[in-house]
Each structure stands twice: as structure tokens, then as C-alpha cells.
Motif scaffolding. Structure first.
Motif, PDB file in Angstrom:
ATOM      1  N   ALA A 150       6.381  19.495 -28.646  1.00  0.00           N
ATOM      2  CA  ALA A 150       6.971  19.783 -27.335  1.00  0.00           C
ATOM      3  C   ALA A 150       5.969  19.654 -26.197  1.00  0.00           C
ATOM      4  O   ALA A 150       6.374  19.485 -25.043  1.00  0.00           O
ATOM      5  CB  ALA A 150       7.563  21.191 -27.324  1.00  0.00           C
ATOM      6  N   MET A 151       4.674  19.734 -26.504  1.00  0.00           N
ATOM      7  CA  MET A 151       3.658  19.751 -25.457  1.00  0.00           C
ATOM      8  C   MET A 151       3.728  18.520 -24.546  1.00  0.00           C
ATOM      9  O   MET A 151       3.814  18.655 -23.317  1.00  0.00           O
ATOM     10  CB  MET A 151       2.273  19.875 -26.101  1.00  0.00           C
ATOM     11  CG  MET A 151       1.139  19.975 -25.116  1.00  0.00           C
ATOM     12  SD  MET A 151       1.204  21.519 -24.193  1.00  0.00           S
ATOM     13  CE  MET A 151      -0.293  21.391 -23.234  1.00  0.00           C
ATOM     14  N   PRO A 152       3.726  17.281 -25.090  1.00  0.00           N
ATOM     15  CA  PRO A 152       3.801  16.114 -24.188  1.00  0.00           C
ATOM     16  C   PRO A 152       5.092  16.091 -23.379  1.00  0.00           C
ATOM     17  O   PRO A 152       5.084  15.732 -22.203  1.00  0.00           O
ATOM     18  CB  PRO A 152       3.724  14.919 -25.148  1.00  0.00           C
ATOM     19  CG  PRO A 152       3.118  15.460 -26.398  1.00  0.00           C
ATOM     20  CD  PRO A 152       3.586  16.879 -26.500  1.00  0.00           C
ATOM     21  N   ARG A 153       6.203  16.480 -24.019  1.00  0.00           N
ATOM     22  CA  ARG A 153       7.485  16.487 -23.308  1.00  0.00           C
ATOM     23  C   ARG A 153       7.478  17.525 -22.188  1.00  0.00           C
ATOM     24  O   ARG A 153       8.006  17.280 -21.101  1.00  0.00           O
ATOM     25  CB  ARG A 153       8.630  16.781 -24.285  1.00  0.00           C
ATOM     26  CG  ARG A 153       8.801  15.729 -25.378  1.00  0.00           C
ATOM     27  CD  ARG A 153      10.039  16.017 -26.212  1.00  0.00           C
ATOM     28  NE  ARG A 153      10.205  15.063 -27.296  1.00  0.00           N
ATOM     29  CZ  ARG A 153       9.755  15.245 -28.528  1.00  0.00           C
ATOM     30  NH1 ARG A 153       9.112  16.370 -28.835  1.00  0.00           N
ATOM     31  NH2 ARG A 153       9.943  14.338 -29.459  1.00  0.00           N
ATOM     32  N   LEU A 154       6.894  18.687 -22.464  1.00  0.00           N
ATOM     33  CA  LEU A 154       6.833  19.735 -21.449  1.00  0.00           C
ATOM     34  C   LEU A 154       6.031  19.275 -20.243  1.00  0.00           C
ATOM     35  O   LEU A 154       6.443  19.473 -19.093  1.00  0.00           O
ATOM     36  CB  LEU A 154       6.211  21.003 -22.042  1.00  0.00           C
ATOM     37  CG  LEU A 154       6.011  22.175 -21.076  1.00  0.00           C
ATOM     38  CD1 LEU A 154       7.340  22.641 -20.511  1.00  0.00           C
ATOM     39  CD2 LEU A 154       5.285  23.333 -21.771  1.00  0.00           C
ATOM     40  N   LEU A 155       4.890  18.655 -20.487  1.00  0.00           N
ATOM     41  CA  LEU A 155       4.070  18.154 -19.378  1.00  0.00           C
ATOM     42  C   LEU A 155       4.818  17.079 -18.595  1.00  0.00           C
ATOM     43  O   LEU A 155       4.711  17.011 -17.365  1.00  0.00           O
ATOM     44  CB  LEU A 155       2.748  17.608 -19.916  1.00  0.00           C
ATOM     45  CG  LEU A 155       1.758  18.647 -20.460  1.00  0.00           C
ATOM     46  CD1 LEU A 155       0.538  17.958 -21.046  1.00  0.00           C
ATOM     47  CD2 LEU A 155       1.346  19.623 -19.370  1.00  0.00           C
TER      48      LEU A 155
END
Length: 320
Positions: free
Chosen positions: A225-230
Motif C-alpha cells: 500500500a505504501m507506493p499507492r498511498l504516496l
């Protein structure tokens, strides 16, 4: 004697109620001022994680702490006194200064859209991130933190000027207290969220090593989820900058005496509000937001064209 004591207690209770009301007023005003600065806050939150890209995990939080302290120092020691002096002695300059900040927001947002659509050279935020990735050793922490604090100064100045505009009619002491509350609250909010974002993948990696299958699934979900959240934060931040910048310009030209643009938008809002029962107010807000966003896109595109497309800036840059 007892009558005097009860009278004293009544006075103390009245003072307590007055103090509580004052605290409520300050809190409400600080909340309104902070809400108006939402676009810059989201941008600040989206930009800051880039500064710790490539840094050892154990140094991420200490670096964020240093940047947060520098940001708070910017707001309290430099920007806050300047804003109070401006509002006290040159209140007429507040609207042009706010519109200048709005123009900067429109430019920042439109430049991000330009880069995404036309794959133009990266903006200053991306350049800073690349620099950080190349220079991640301990000896580079000082210059990196200093660069982050300098960038934060611009964003913090915009936040404080937007907040100041919301409380410009308050007494001097109230303005000072409200802006101090805004400075502290915004800094805690931004860098608290940044710390959570930066450590999300570390928490996820830790969970992936647990024996529990559920914990491992949660860990993989956090890491993925980290890349999508950014990416989501970046898109929301861009839209918020264009919206807030456009709204600042719309209100600013009205304050300067050019009333018809704001009057037209206000007329549209009233028609929508009265035409749709129940959700008319929400739709009216959407109308204002959409028009402000459009203004931000158009004005930002003009500034981007002046800065990057027209030939004269290149000639000036070559001359230097």
C-alpha cells in the motif's frame, strides 16, 4: 464572611467561564484558519517523505524530528512575528501577499500536472528527492535537513499567511495566540503523519516475519500500500493546491474591488443551493470548489507557460 467567600467563588467561576469561552474561541478560530491552509498542508505532507528516501531506517525518525523542529522554528521565530507586524501596520498588503502565495500554489500544482502529462523535466521536489537518494550517508544529513527546512519555510509561510487572513479582524494578542496554536498544531499534524507514512513499510516488513498468517497478510498489505498511498497523497495534494490557490485568487480580486467574478460564482452557488433540497449547500460548495479548481488550473498553466515554455526564460537562464 461567608457572603464574601461566595462572592469570591462566583467571581472565580465567572473568570473560569470567560477563560473557557476564550479557549473555545481560539480553538475554533485556529481550526478555521488551519482548514483554509489544507492545500499547503497536504502538499507539505506529500513532499517531506521524499527527503528520507534512501536513508537508513534507524535514521528516518531522527531526521524527520530535526526537520519538524526546524519547521516549528521557522514558523514561530521568523514567520509569525513578520505576519503579526504585517497585519498590525500594513494590513492592506495582506491580500496581495496572499494572492502571491495563491499564485505560487497554482504554479506548483500546474507544474506537477505538466510533468505528469508531458514528461517534462522534474520539478524541484523531485530533484531534491534524487539528491537525497544519491547522498544518504551520515555526513550528508546536515545539508539534507537544511535543504528540507528551507523548502519547508516557503510552505510554512503560505500556511501562516492563509491562517492570518482568517483571523485578521481579531485583536493583536488573539491573533498571536491563534497563529501560535496553528503553527504548533500544523507542525505536529504534518510531521506526525509523515512519520507514520515513512515507517509504514518498516512496520509491514516486521509483520511479514511474524508466525501468524494474518499478521503476514497485514504486513504484505502495508508494504504494497505504501507506493499507492504516496501516489494518492500526491494527487490529492496537487488538486488541493490548485483548488486553494484558485479560491485565494477568486476572493482576492473581490477584496481588491473587482467584484464580478466572485459575484457570478456566488450567484451560481445560490441557484444550486435553492434548486436542490437537502443537499443544496453541499452542491453549492462543490460549485465554488470546481470553479476555484478551474481558476487554479488556468492561472497555474499561464504561470508554467511563462516559466518553462516561452523562450525568454531560457535566454535569461543561459545568460546567467
Amino acid at each position: 464572611m461567608s457572603g464574601g467567600l461566595f462572592a469570591l467563588l462566583d467571581d472565580v467561576a465567572a473568570l473560569a467561564r470567560l477563560a473557557a469561552a476564550s479557549v473555545d474561541d481560539v480553538g475554533a478560530a485556529a481550526g478555521r484558519a488551519s482548514a483554509k491552509a489544507a492545500g499547503v498542508v497536504v502538499d507539505d505532507t506529500a513532499v517531506t517523505p521524499q527527503y528520507v528516501a534512501g536513508v537508513a531506517a534507524r535514521r528516518e525518525l531522527p531526521i524527520i524530528k530535526k526537520i519538524a523542529v526546524g519547521s516549528l522554528r521557522n514558523k514561530i521565530l521568523f514567520i509569525l512575528p513578520a505576519a503579526l507586524i504585517l497585519s498590525q501596520f500594513l494590513p492592506w498588503a495582506l491580500t496581495p501577499l496572499l494572492m502571491l502565495g495563491g499564485t505560487y500554489l497554482c504554479y506548483e500544482g500546474a507544474e506537477k500536472v505538466w510533468e505528469r502529462l508531458f514528461h517534462a523535466p522534474a520539478g524541484h521536489h523531485d530533484q531534491d528527492a534524487e539528491t537525497v537518494q544519491e547522498q544518504f550517508g551520515p555526513e550528508h544529513e546536515g545539508p539534507m535537513v537544511a535543504g528540507a527546512i528551507r523548502t519547508d519555510f516557503i510552505l510554512s509561510a503560505e500556511i501562516m499567511v492563509i491562517a492570518l487572513n482568517e483571523v485578521a479582524d481579531e485583536p493583536f494578542v488573539s491573533r498571536a495566540v491563534i497563529l501560535l496554536v496553528v503553527a504548533i498544531a500544523i507542525t505536529i499534524l504534518v510531521y506526525g503523519v509523515v512519520a507514520l507514512i515513512v515507517k509504514m513499510d518498516d512496520v509491514g516488513l516486521h509483520l511479514t516475519q511474524r508466525a501468524s498468517a494474518a499478521a503476514r497478510r497485514v504486513g504484505h498489505a502495508l508494504v504494497n500500500a505504501m507506493p499507492r498511498l504516496l501516489a494518492v497523497i500526491s494527487v490529492v495534494g496537487t488538486a488541493a493546491m490548485l483548488w486553494v490557490g484558485g479560491h485565494i485568487l477568486l476572493v482576492g480580486v473581490d477584496d481588491l474591488g473587482w467584484h464580478w467574478p466572485y459575484d457570478v460564482v456566488h450567484h451560481w452557488e445560490e441557484r444550486v443551493e435553492h434548486a436542490v433540497a437537502g443537499v443544496g449547500s453541499a452542491l453549492a460548495w462543490c460549485v465554488n470548489t470546481a470553479v476555484s479548481l478551474l481558476i487554479g488550473v488556468v492561472w497555474g498553466a499561464i504561470v508554467v507557460a511563462v516559466m518553462h515554455v516561452l523562450p525568454w526564460p531560457k535566454k535569461v537562464a543561459a545568460a546567467h
